[in-house]
Design a protein around this motif. Sequence first.
Motif, PDB file in Angstrom:
ATOM      1  N   GLY A  67       0.802  -1.217   0.000  1.00  0.00           N
ATOM      2  CA  GLY A  67       0.000   0.000   0.000  1.00  0.00           C
ATOM      3  C   GLY A  67       0.833   1.264   0.000  1.00  0.00           C
ATOM      4  O   GLY A  67       0.363   2.325  -0.430  1.00  0.00           O
ATOM      5  N   SER A  68       2.055   1.173   0.522  1.00  0.00           N
ATOM      6  CA  SER A  68       2.879   2.394   0.598  1.00  0.00           C
ATOM      7  C   SER A  68       3.435   2.823  -0.750  1.00  0.00           C
ATOM      8  O   SER A  68       4.023   3.906  -0.865  1.00  0.00           O
ATOM      9  CB  SER A  68       4.052   2.162   1.572  1.00  0.00           C
ATOM     10  OG  SER A  68       4.904   1.126   1.089  1.00  0.00           O
ATOM     11  N   GLN A  69       3.270   2.030  -1.782  1.00  0.00           N
ATOM     12  CA  GLN A  69       3.756   2.417  -3.106  1.00  0.00           C
ATOM     13  C   GLN A  69       3.004   3.625  -3.647  1.00  0.00           C
ATOM     14  O   GLN A  69       3.493   4.323  -4.535  1.00  0.00           O
ATOM     15  CB  GLN A  69       3.655   1.250  -4.069  1.00  0.00           C
ATOM     16  CG  GLN A  69       2.234   0.806  -4.389  1.00  0.00           C
ATOM     17  CD  GLN A  69       2.185  -0.397  -5.329  1.00  0.00           C
ATOM     18  OE1 GLN A  69       3.183  -0.707  -5.988  1.00  0.00           O
ATOM     19  NE2 GLN A  69       1.036  -1.044  -5.390  1.00  0.00           N
ATOM     20  N   TYR A  70       1.796   3.842  -3.105  1.00  0.00           N
ATOM     21  CA  TYR A  70       1.024   5.006  -3.551  1.00  0.00           C
ATOM     22  C   TYR A  70       1.486   6.269  -2.822  1.00  0.00           C
ATOM     23  O   TYR A  70       1.130   7.375  -3.221  1.00  0.00           O
ATOM     24  CB  TYR A  70      -0.457   4.779  -3.315  1.00  0.00           C
ATOM     25  CG  TYR A  70      -1.009   3.591  -4.077  1.00  0.00           C
ATOM     26  CD1 TYR A  70      -1.191   3.681  -5.457  1.00  0.00           C
ATOM     27  CD2 TYR A  70      -1.296   2.400  -3.438  1.00  0.00           C
ATOM     28  CE1 TYR A  70      -1.674   2.601  -6.174  1.00  0.00           C
ATOM     29  CE2 TYR A  70      -1.785   1.320  -4.146  1.00  0.00           C
ATOM     30  CZ  TYR A  70      -1.975   1.404  -5.514  1.00  0.00           C
ATOM     31  OH  TYR A  70      -2.448   0.326  -6.211  1.00  0.00           O
ATOM     32  N   LEU A  71       2.248   6.100  -1.717  1.00  0.00           N
ATOM     33  CA  LEU A  71       2.729   7.256  -0.956  1.00  0.00           C
ATOM     34  C   LEU A  71       4.202   7.525  -1.171  1.00  0.00           C
ATOM     35  O   LEU A  71       4.631   8.684  -1.200  1.00  0.00           O
ATOM     36  CB  LEU A  71       2.477   7.041   0.537  1.00  0.00           C
ATOM     37  CG  LEU A  71       1.010   6.879   0.966  1.00  0.00           C
ATOM     38  CD1 LEU A  71       0.933   6.562   2.448  1.00  0.00           C
ATOM     39  CD2 LEU A  71       0.231   8.150   0.640  1.00  0.00           C
ATOM     40  N   PHE A  72       4.974   6.428  -1.248  1.00  0.00           N
ATOM     41  CA  PHE A  72       6.423   6.598  -1.380  1.00  0.00           C
ATOM     42  C   PHE A  72       6.883   5.929  -2.674  1.00  0.00           C
ATOM     43  O   PHE A  72       6.406   4.856  -3.046  1.00  0.00           O
ATOM     44  CB  PHE A  72       7.175   5.968  -0.185  1.00  0.00           C
ATOM     45  CG  PHE A  72       6.689   6.472   1.139  1.00  0.00           C
ATOM     46  CD1 PHE A  72       7.040   7.747   1.584  1.00  0.00           C
ATOM     47  CD2 PHE A  72       5.871   5.684   1.941  1.00  0.00           C
ATOM     48  CE1 PHE A  72       6.592   8.204   2.803  1.00  0.00           C
ATOM     49  CE2 PHE A  72       5.439   6.148   3.158  1.00  0.00           C
ATOM     50  CZ  PHE A  72       5.787   7.414   3.603  1.00  0.00           C
ATOM     51  N   THR A  73       7.848   6.569  -3.296  1.00  0.00           N
ATOM     52  CA  THR A  73       8.417   5.989  -4.520  1.00  0.00           C
ATOM     53  C   THR A  73       9.696   5.216  -4.232  1.00  0.00           C
ATOM     54  O   THR A  73      10.041   4.293  -4.984  1.00  0.00           O
ATOM     55  CB  THR A  73       8.725   7.109  -5.527  1.00  0.00           C
ATOM     56  OG1 THR A  73       9.615   8.065  -4.927  1.00  0.00           O
ATOM     57  CG2 THR A  73       7.446   7.813  -5.985  1.00  0.00           C
ATOM     58  N   GLU A  74      10.361   5.553  -3.151  1.00  0.00           N
ATOM     59  CA  GLU A  74      11.599   4.855  -2.801  1.00  0.00           C
ATOM     60  C   GLU A  74      11.301   3.577  -2.034  1.00  0.00           C
ATOM     61  O   GLU A  74      10.415   3.523  -1.180  1.00  0.00           O
ATOM     62  CB  GLU A  74      12.500   5.765  -1.961  1.00  0.00           C
ATOM     63  CG  GLU A  74      12.967   7.003  -2.705  1.00  0.00           C
ATOM     64  CD  GLU A  74      13.875   7.852  -1.852  1.00  0.00           C
ATOM     65  OE1 GLU A  74      14.105   7.472  -0.671  1.00  0.00           O
ATOM     66  OE2 GLU A  74      14.346   8.886  -2.346  1.00  0.00           O
ATOM     67  N   THR A  75      12.093   2.545  -2.326  1.00  0.00           N
ATOM     68  CA  THR A  75      11.899   1.235  -1.660  1.00  0.00           C
ATOM     69  C   THR A  75      12.221   1.311  -0.177  1.00  0.00           C
ATOM     70  O   THR A  75      11.540   0.689   0.657  1.00  0.00           O
ATOM     71  CB  THR A  75      12.787   0.167  -2.321  1.00  0.00           C
ATOM     72  OG1 THR A  75      12.524   0.145  -3.720  1.00  0.00           O
ATOM     73  CG2 THR A  75      12.525  -1.198  -1.738  1.00  0.00           C
ATOM     74  N   THR A  76      13.237   2.101   0.168  1.00  0.00           N
ATOM     75  CA  THR A  76      13.621   2.208   1.588  1.00  0.00           C
ATOM     76  C   THR A  76      12.490   2.764   2.424  1.00  0.00           C
ATOM     77  O   THR A  76      12.169   2.253   3.514  1.00  0.00           O
ATOM     78  CB  THR A  76      14.862   3.113   1.729  1.00  0.00           C
ATOM     79  OG1 THR A  76      15.901   2.620   0.884  1.00  0.00           O
ATOM     80  CG2 THR A  76      15.349   3.168   3.149  1.00  0.00           C
ATOM     81  N   ALA A  77      11.850   3.772   1.960  1.00  0.00           N
ATOM     82  CA  ALA A  77      10.730   4.376   2.695  1.00  0.00           C
ATOM     83  C   ALA A  77       9.577   3.393   2.799  1.00  0.00           C
ATOM     84  O   ALA A  77       8.892   3.301   3.831  1.00  0.00           O
ATOM     85  CB  ALA A  77      10.295   5.662   2.001  1.00  0.00           C
ATOM     86  N   ARG A  78       9.349   2.660   1.718  1.00  0.00           N
ATOM     87  CA  ARG A  78       8.259   1.677   1.758  1.00  0.00           C
ATOM     88  C   ARG A  78       8.547   0.580   2.799  1.00  0.00           C
ATOM     89  O   ARG A  78       7.657   0.140   3.547  1.00  0.00           O
ATOM     90  CB  ARG A  78       8.073   1.063   0.376  1.00  0.00           C
ATOM     91  CG  ARG A  78       7.562   2.064  -0.672  1.00  0.00           C
ATOM     92  CD  ARG A  78       7.540   1.459  -2.050  1.00  0.00           C
ATOM     93  NE  ARG A  78       6.639   0.319  -2.113  1.00  0.00           N
ATOM     94  CZ  ARG A  78       6.576  -0.517  -3.131  1.00  0.00           C
ATOM     95  NH1 ARG A  78       7.368  -0.322  -4.196  1.00  0.00           N
ATOM     96  NH2 ARG A  78       5.721  -1.512  -3.118  1.00  0.00           N
ATOM     97  N   VAL A  79       9.831   0.112   2.834  1.00  0.00           N
ATOM     98  CA  VAL A  79      10.192  -0.952   3.808  1.00  0.00           C
ATOM     99  C   VAL A  79      10.059  -0.441   5.229  1.00  0.00           C
ATOM    100  O   VAL A  79       9.532  -1.126   6.118  1.00  0.00           O
ATOM    101  CB  VAL A  79      11.620  -1.460   3.517  1.00  0.00           C
ATOM    102  CG1 VAL A  79      12.090  -2.374   4.649  1.00  0.00           C
ATOM    103  CG2 VAL A  79      11.683  -2.176   2.189  1.00  0.00           C
TER     104      VAL A  79
END
Length: 202
Positions: free
Chosen positions: A161-173
């Motif tokens: 779900g965080s792919q809609y908020l963050f584009t970077e993988t680190t932030a998503r993790v």
Amino acid sequence: MASSFVVGDQFRNKVTELVEKTGSPLPQRLREEVEEILMKPGPATLSFSTARKLKKYLQDKDFLGHPFFLHELLEDSSLHLPEVVKPPRNPELVARLERIKTKLANEEYNRITRNVNTQEINRNGTLADFGRQVRSVKAVVVTVFNFLVTVVAAFACSYMGSQYLFTETTARVISAVIAASVVGLAELYVLVRTMEGELGEP
């Protein structure tokens, strides 16, 4: 209980001398009793009553010239202790005592073994304990599995779900780890409260 003496040789010798002495003031009855004792070939007994009579006449004033006393006559004598004959026991009483002993032994055995019951052991003992342990282990396994599935699912959902908020993988993790941690802590809280409730039940 002793009631006579077994006279020895000293008694026989001195009393024979006393009886054979001329002018002896021994009463006829006492003389007959003494002579009967002296005539017995084997061990003879002197009753206490005859001994008391003999002592009385030895202490009489007419006997003051005699050089011996009753205790000297009986120096080598001994008390005659008759054998106690036990009466035969009543067979009915013996049988009743045996029944009472058997009854008491059975009661003692039942008291000792009242908590031992093989059927109870098979039904509620070892097998029941084993079943409870299996159920307890199963419940723990299911709880741990549910906890892991919930945390993994929370992590996966947050990461997807965080792919809609963050584009970077680190932030998503990082966001997925935070969400999974919050869900895991919530699950642990609910689990601890549930276990406290179960342990607090009587």
